[in-house]
Design a protein around this motif. Structure first.
Motif, mmCIF file in Angstrom:
data_model
loop_
_atom_site.group_PDB
_atom_site.id
_atom_site.type_symbol
_atom_site.label_atom_id
_atom_site.label_comp_id
_atom_site.label_asym_id
_atom_site.label_seq_id
_atom_site.Cartn_x
_atom_site.Cartn_y
_atom_site.Cartn_z
ATOM 1 N N PRO A 43 0.832 -1.203 0.000
ATOM 2 C CA PRO A 43 0.000 0.000 0.000
ATOM 3 C C PRO A 43 0.868 1.255 0.000
ATOM 4 O O PRO A 43 2.032 1.231 0.423
ATOM 5 N N TYR A 44 0.276 2.353 -0.458
ATOM 6 C CA TYR A 44 0.933 3.657 -0.400
ATOM 7 C C TYR A 44 0.808 4.218 1.022
ATOM 8 O O TYR A 44 -0.228 4.025 1.655
ATOM 9 N N PRO A 45 1.814 4.929 1.572
ATOM 10 C CA PRO A 45 3.133 5.181 1.018
ATOM 11 C C PRO A 45 4.100 4.050 1.351
ATOM 12 O O PRO A 45 3.900 3.336 2.350
ATOM 13 N N ARG A 46 5.157 3.915 0.577
ATOM 14 C CA ARG A 46 6.099 2.826 0.806
ATOM 15 C C ARG A 46 7.460 3.145 0.195
ATOM 16 O O ARG A 46 7.551 3.638 -0.925
ATOM 17 N N GLN A 47 8.511 2.886 0.964
ATOM 18 C CA GLN A 47 9.867 2.941 0.413
ATOM 19 C C GLN A 47 10.229 1.551 -0.085
ATOM 20 O O GLN A 47 10.054 0.561 0.627
ATOM 21 N N ILE A 48 10.724 1.454 -1.292
ATOM 22 C CA ILE A 48 11.085 0.165 -1.866
ATOM 23 C C ILE A 48 12.582 0.117 -2.161
ATOM 24 O O ILE A 48 13.237 1.144 -2.334
ATOM 25 N N LYS A 49 13.099 -1.115 -2.216
ATOM 26 C CA LYS A 49 14.519 -1.334 -2.514
ATOM 27 C C LYS A 49 14.635 -1.989 -3.881
ATOM 28 O O LYS A 49 14.012 -3.016 -4.142
ATOM 29 N N VAL A 50 15.441 -1.389 -4.752
ATOM 30 C CA VAL A 50 15.660 -1.923 -6.092
ATOM 31 C C VAL A 50 17.115 -2.361 -6.200
ATOM 32 O O VAL A 50 18.034 -1.592 -5.912
ATOM 33 N N THR A 84 31.498 -5.409 -9.583
ATOM 34 C CA THR A 84 30.871 -6.619 -10.122
ATOM 35 C C THR A 84 29.591 -6.300 -10.901
ATOM 36 O O THR A 84 28.836 -7.198 -11.254
ATOM 37 N N GLY A 85 29.318 -4.997 -11.126
ATOM 38 C CA GLY A 85 28.161 -4.618 -11.922
ATOM 39 C C GLY A 85 26.841 -4.647 -11.188
ATOM 40 O O GLY A 85 25.786 -4.774 -11.804
ATOM 41 N N THR A 86 26.869 -4.523 -9.854
ATOM 42 C CA THR A 86 25.641 -4.545 -9.056
ATOM 43 C C THR A 86 25.378 -3.179 -8.425
ATOM 44 O O THR A 86 26.293 -2.359 -8.285
ATOM 45 N N PHE A 87 24.141 -2.940 -8.006
ATOM 46 C CA PHE A 87 23.789 -1.700 -7.305
ATOM 47 C C PHE A 87 22.516 -1.922 -6.503
ATOM 48 O O PHE A 87 21.745 -2.848 -6.772
ATOM 49 N N THR A 88 22.281 -1.042 -5.531
ATOM 50 C CA THR A 88 21.052 -1.043 -4.735
ATOM 51 C C THR A 88 20.661 0.396 -4.459
ATOM 52 O O THR A 88 21.500 1.212 -4.062
ATOM 53 N N VAL A 89 19.370 0.712 -4.676
ATOM 54 C CA VAL A 89 18.864 2.044 -4.371
ATOM 55 C C VAL A 89 17.541 1.916 -3.622
ATOM 56 O O VAL A 89 16.858 0.891 -3.701
ATOM 57 N N LEU A 90 17.193 2.969 -2.900
ATOM 58 C CA LEU A 90 15.926 3.054 -2.176
ATOM 59 C C LEU A 90 15.187 4.304 -2.639
ATOM 60 O O LEU A 90 15.799 5.353 -2.843
ATOM 61 N N PHE A 91 13.868 4.192 -2.800
ATOM 62 C CA PHE A 91 13.065 5.385 -3.067
ATOM 63 C C PHE A 91 11.615 5.118 -2.694
ATOM 64 O O PHE A 91 11.172 3.970 -2.638
ATOM 65 N N TYR A 92 10.886 6.215 -2.410
ATOM 66 C CA TYR A 92 9.466 6.112 -2.088
ATOM 67 C C TYR A 92 8.654 6.112 -3.378
ATOM 68 O O TYR A 92 8.917 6.904 -4.286
ATOM 69 N N VAL A 93 7.682 5.229 -3.460
ATOM 70 C CA VAL A 93 6.860 5.155 -4.668
ATOM 71 C C VAL A 93 6.042 6.436 -4.778
ATOM 72 O O VAL A 93 5.591 6.997 -3.773
ATOM 73 N N PRO A 94 5.812 6.916 -5.993
ATOM 74 C CA PRO A 94 5.013 8.132 -6.171
ATOM 75 C C PRO A 94 3.546 7.881 -5.820
ATOM 76 O O PRO A 94 3.059 6.754 -5.892
ATOM 77 N N LEU A 95 2.838 8.949 -5.462
ATOM 78 C CA LEU A 95 1.407 8.855 -5.225
ATOM 79 C C LEU A 95 0.704 8.844 -6.576
ATOM 80 O O LEU A 95 0.741 9.829 -7.324
ATOM 81 N N THR A 96 0.074 7.736 -6.888
ATOM 82 C CA THR A 96 -0.669 7.590 -8.131
ATOM 83 C C THR A 96 -1.736 6.522 -7.923
ATOM 84 O O THR A 96 -1.841 5.949 -6.836
#
Length: 215
Positions: A43-50, A84-96
């Protein structure tokens, strides 16, 4: 001439033998890039890890929300990969509005692209969270369907998916709304589940209100 002919023939045989004996190694193929999101729905709001893998070494990767191809989506983060060509980022999903959205990772040097889906679900909150019967309640919904009608139910059962209909409200383009209703009278002291159900998407969000006995 016979000596030269014999020497050329001998060299040809030796070369052919070495070619046959030497081990043959398969050509190396780079692995395709991958993208993972955690959690995969919320559910919104949520921070996700990519998390991305198999991109170029120490290259910048742009991470997009609602990516459908080159030149689309909303840029959320720019990451730099490791050795090794890897990465991790965090961001909050937009309100939509609620739905399944594609997250894309685009390597700026390699041109490599990977995608993964994320399901955005609606949310419902109530203020205050406790009171007596008749208390004015402010209900706020987010991420329901685009301008859909949302039914608000009091004392909602998650087993039977039924409750007492308090009101109906229409959200905006992001599926958001704010409405005030009164806690119904005649309710015994207990924790009450309040639900908002979108009439187009059938998506449901829950919150709770605690009824105190009158003093």
């Amino acid at each position: 001439k016979r000596g030269i002919t014999f020497l050329v023939l001998a060299c040809t045989i030796v070369f052919a033998s070495l070619t046959f004996i030497l081990p043959r190694y398969p050509a190396a193929h780079a692995s395709a890039p991958t993208l993972q999101v955690s959690p995969t729905s919320s559910p919104y709001p949520r921070q996700i890890k990519v998390t991305g893998a198999n991109y170029g070494i120490v290259e910048k990767v742009q991470v997009y929300w609602n990516y459908t191809g080159p030149g689309t989506g909303t840029l959320e983060k720019t990451a730099t990969t490791t050795g090794t060509g890897t990465f991790t980022v965090l961001f909050y999903v937009p309100l939509t509005s609620t739905g399944t959205y594609i997250i894309g990772g685009v390597g700026l040097t390699s041109g490599l692209i990977a995608t993964t889906p994320f399901q955005l679900l609606p949310s419902l909150t109530v203020s205050p969270v406790a009171g007596i019967a008749g208390t004015p309640l402010t209900l706020t919904g987010n991420a329901f369907g685009n301008t859909e009608t949302v039914n608000i139910y009091w004392n909602y059962s998650t087993k039977t998916h039924t409750g007492t209909l308090l009101t109906a409200v229409t959200g905006n383009s992001t599926g958001s709304f704010t409405i005030t209703v009164n806690a119904p009278s005649g309710t015994t002291a207990k924790r009450i589940t309040i639900a908002g159900t979108g009439q187009s998407t059938q998506a449901t969000a829950l919150t709770s209100f605690t009824i105190y006995p009158p003093t």
